[in-house]
Scaffold this motif. Structure first.
Motif: not given
Length: 123
Positions: A13-18, A1-4
């Motif tokens: 799930d938390r990353v998506s919500a943030v 998910m992260s571009v880095y």
């Protein structure tokens, strides 16, 4: 998910919500401009003077802040262009004030933060 990173997040799930709740990029860039503008001690001193004195002219602001009228005029122009202060003209005189209560709250909150008792922030 992260571009880095090529690694998946630990809590997807938390990353998506943030990510969904982050402000739009244009708002982040606007914040960066305002915070960059406020990173100058001279401009912050002018804001403090306006917070205490209310509406003031360039000459009085320069005297109160110990700055030249030309540097005060330049700083006020930048603050006005970024909607931090407003100007009212009366004949040949220009009177400046903080733009709104948001600017006052931002300044007051930041000042409270930096002057808060260091003893409360033990690591």
């Amino acid at each position: 998910m992260s571009v880095y990173s090529h690694e998946p997040p630990v809590d997807a799930d938390r990353v998506s919500a943030v990510m969904a709740s982050l402000p739009p990029q244009a708002a982040i860039e606007g914040l960066a401009e305002v915070f960059g503008l406020l990173a100058d001690p001279g401009r912050l001193r002018l804001m403090a003077a306006l917070l205490e004195g209310g509406e003031m002219c360039v000459r009085d602001l320069a005297a109160a802040c110990g700055q030249s009228e030309s540097s005060v005029s330049h700083a006020l122009r930048l603050l006005r262009l970024n909607r931090v202060v407003k100007v009212r003209r009366s004949g040949r005189m220009a009177y400046y004030r903080l733009a709104d209560s948001h600017v006052r709250m931002l300044f007051d909150l930041a000042l409270t933060h930096v002057t808060h008792d260091e003893g409360d922030h033990r690591e």
